[in-house]
Design a protein around this motif. Structure first.
Motif, mmCIF file in Angstrom:
data_model
loop_
_atom_site.group_PDB
_atom_site.id
_atom_site.type_symbol
_atom_site.label_atom_id
_atom_site.label_comp_id
_atom_site.label_asym_id
_atom_site.label_seq_id
_atom_site.Cartn_x
_atom_site.Cartn_y
_atom_site.Cartn_z
ATOM 1 N N VAL A 102 9.332 -1.310 -9.917
ATOM 2 C CA VAL A 102 10.581 -2.100 -9.852
ATOM 3 C C VAL A 102 9.303 -3.476 -8.986
ATOM 4 O O VAL A 102 9.251 -3.940 -8.887
ATOM 5 C CB VAL A 102 11.457 -2.111 -9.925
ATOM 6 C CG1 VAL A 102 12.414 -3.238 -9.929
ATOM 7 C CG2 VAL A 102 11.821 -1.298 -11.418
ATOM 8 N N THR A 103 9.920 -2.147 -7.655
ATOM 9 C CA THR A 103 10.004 -3.209 -6.397
ATOM 10 C C THR A 103 8.891 -3.700 -5.587
ATOM 11 O O THR A 103 8.651 -4.802 -5.211
ATOM 12 C CB THR A 103 10.844 -2.038 -5.112
ATOM 13 O OG1 THR A 103 10.015 -1.373 -4.764
ATOM 14 C CG2 THR A 103 11.904 -2.731 -5.645
ATOM 15 N N LEU A 104 7.729 -2.853 -6.605
ATOM 16 C CA LEU A 104 6.098 -2.713 -6.297
ATOM 17 C C LEU A 104 5.747 -4.728 -6.656
ATOM 18 O O LEU A 104 5.200 -5.534 -5.998
ATOM 19 C CB LEU A 104 5.226 -2.402 -6.633
ATOM 20 C CG LEU A 104 4.000 -2.497 -6.930
ATOM 21 C CD1 LEU A 104 2.897 -2.383 -4.809
ATOM 22 C CD2 LEU A 104 3.296 -0.765 -7.015
ATOM 23 N N GLY B 54 1.119 -1.215 -0.112
ATOM 24 C CA GLY B 54 -0.181 -0.159 -0.061
ATOM 25 C C GLY B 54 0.764 1.333 0.270
ATOM 26 O O GLY B 54 0.555 2.193 -0.553
ATOM 27 N N VAL B 55 1.891 0.930 1.061
ATOM 28 C CA VAL B 55 2.493 2.296 0.742
ATOM 29 C C VAL B 55 3.388 2.457 -0.564
ATOM 30 O O VAL B 55 3.615 4.036 -1.003
ATOM 31 C CB VAL B 55 3.749 2.496 2.048
ATOM 32 C CG1 VAL B 55 5.147 3.296 1.740
ATOM 33 C CG2 VAL B 55 2.993 2.162 3.312
ATOM 34 N N VAL C 236 4.474 5.607 -5.730
ATOM 35 C CA VAL C 236 4.007 5.696 -7.366
ATOM 36 C C VAL C 236 3.051 6.720 -7.381
ATOM 37 O O VAL C 236 2.979 7.691 -8.250
ATOM 38 C CB VAL C 236 3.852 4.756 -8.080
ATOM 39 C CG1 VAL C 236 3.396 4.594 -9.330
ATOM 40 C CG2 VAL C 236 4.695 3.802 -7.226
ATOM 41 N N ILE C 237 1.993 6.886 -6.394
ATOM 42 C CA ILE C 237 0.563 7.906 -6.526
ATOM 43 C C ILE C 237 1.324 8.972 -6.473
ATOM 44 O O ILE C 237 0.876 10.895 -7.625
ATOM 45 C CB ILE C 237 -0.414 7.845 -6.057
ATOM 46 C CG1 ILE C 237 -1.535 5.925 -6.544
ATOM 47 C CG2 ILE C 237 -1.133 8.664 -6.093
ATOM 48 C CD1 ILE C 237 -1.952 6.289 -5.469
ATOM 49 N N ILE C 238 1.823 9.588 -5.947
ATOM 50 C CA ILE C 238 2.369 11.398 -5.422
ATOM 51 C C ILE C 238 3.849 12.046 -6.326
ATOM 52 O O ILE C 238 3.806 12.762 -6.245
ATOM 53 C CB ILE C 238 2.798 10.685 -3.957
ATOM 54 C CG1 ILE C 238 1.538 10.500 -2.830
ATOM 55 C CG2 ILE C 238 3.135 12.276 -3.771
ATOM 56 C CD1 ILE C 238 2.132 10.504 -1.431
ATOM 57 N N ALA C 239 4.549 10.376 -6.593
ATOM 58 C CA ALA C 239 5.900 10.963 -7.781
ATOM 59 C C ALA C 239 5.340 11.733 -8.761
ATOM 60 O O ALA C 239 5.952 12.125 -9.575
ATOM 61 C CB ALA C 239 6.861 9.504 -7.454
ATOM 62 N N ILE C 240 4.225 11.341 -9.903
ATOM 63 C CA ILE C 240 3.266 10.874 -10.508
ATOM 64 C C ILE C 240 3.098 12.680 -10.848
ATOM 65 O O ILE C 240 3.707 13.578 -12.128
ATOM 66 C CB ILE C 240 2.275 10.223 -11.436
ATOM 67 C CG1 ILE C 240 2.701 8.784 -11.217
ATOM 68 C CG2 ILE C 240 1.580 10.861 -11.909
ATOM 69 C CD1 ILE C 240 1.696 7.981 -10.853
ATOM 70 N N PRO C 241 2.814 12.892 -9.851
ATOM 71 C CA PRO C 241 2.109 15.106 -10.198
ATOM 72 C C PRO C 241 3.662 15.622 -9.399
ATOM 73 O O PRO C 241 3.696 16.673 -10.307
ATOM 74 C CB PRO C 241 1.083 15.008 -8.965
ATOM 75 C CG PRO C 241 0.899 13.795 -7.969
ATOM 76 C CD PRO C 241 2.156 12.441 -8.793
ATOM 77 N N ILE C 242 4.760 14.714 -9.050
ATOM 78 C CA ILE C 242 5.782 15.686 -8.595
ATOM 79 C C ILE C 242 6.183 16.274 -10.311
ATOM 80 O O ILE C 242 6.960 17.186 -10.709
ATOM 81 C CB ILE C 242 6.223 14.762 -7.929
ATOM 82 C CG1 ILE C 242 5.865 14.967 -6.407
ATOM 83 C CG2 ILE C 242 8.168 15.539 -7.741
ATOM 84 C CD1 ILE C 242 7.158 14.384 -5.435
#
Length: 197
Positions: free
Chosen positions: A59-61, A9-10, A15-21
């Motif tokens: 990748v690690t996900l 989940g984390v 990933v979700i937060i990195a995309i808008p950044i």
């Protein structure tokens, strides 16, 4: 296992937060690229870190559960490295923390003695878009820094749990096999003794 679900989940949240950044910082970098200029160090650092962190998280996900027995410590080390990289990018852009990216006015007034205080002549609100975007990227980077520290701890915890379970199962298996062999041997000796009598 709760830790495994929490790690997944984390990772997804990272990933979700990195995309808008990546999207917002890319908007700032694009003019520099068009003019063949080098972006400021702080901006470039945060942009590169966000891209690499997003790729690593993806990748690690998908690979962590397959190679958990051997990759847990490696993932923890790389994650703590990204924590340091996020901190560097956040520090280089720390000046944005004091920026006021919006303004608001309202037709309100207050009279205190002989002095009049006004909040504006009309209702209005304005947002400095570049400032707001960059500040949002900076705040999201702080969140990413915390999340990568969390996944660092979780990956190490899951690795230790996996190693403990493996040793425990191996011990039970070998112990059961040894006791089974002993009982079979004892039974064979009793049978041989009765036959001889």
């Amino acid at each position: 296992m709760l830790s495994s679900a929490l790690f997944t989940g984390v990772r997804i949240l990272e990933v979700i937060i990195a995309i808008p950044i990546i999207g917002m910082l890319g908007w700032f970098i694009d003019p520099y690229v068009d003019n063949n200029e080098t972006p400021p160090d702080g901006l470039l650092t945060l942009f590169i870190v966000s891209i690499l962190a997003c790729a690593w998280a993806l990748v690690t996900l998908f690979q962590f559960h397959r190679y958990r027995s051997m990759s847990g410590p490696f993932i923890a080390v790389v994650d703590i490295g990204f924590v340091g990289a996020w901190i560097a990018g956040i520090y280089l852009n720390r000046g944005i923390s004091d920026a006021d990216c919006s303004s608001f006015s309202a037709p309100l007034g207050l009279r205190v003695g002989d002095n009049n205080y006004s909040a504006g002549d009309s209702w209005s609100a304005s947002v400095n878009r570049p400032c707001a975007m960059f500040k949002a990227s900076w705040i999201l980077s702080i969140i990413e820094c915390v999340l990568f520290f969390v996944t660092c701890l979780l990956s190490w915890t899951l690795y230790r749990s996996y190693r403990y379970d493996t040793r425990h199962v191996h011990k039970d298996y070998t112990g059961g096999r040894r006791s089974g062999s002993t009982s079979t041997y004892s039974s064979h000796r009793r049978h041989h003794r009765h036959a001889r009598v």
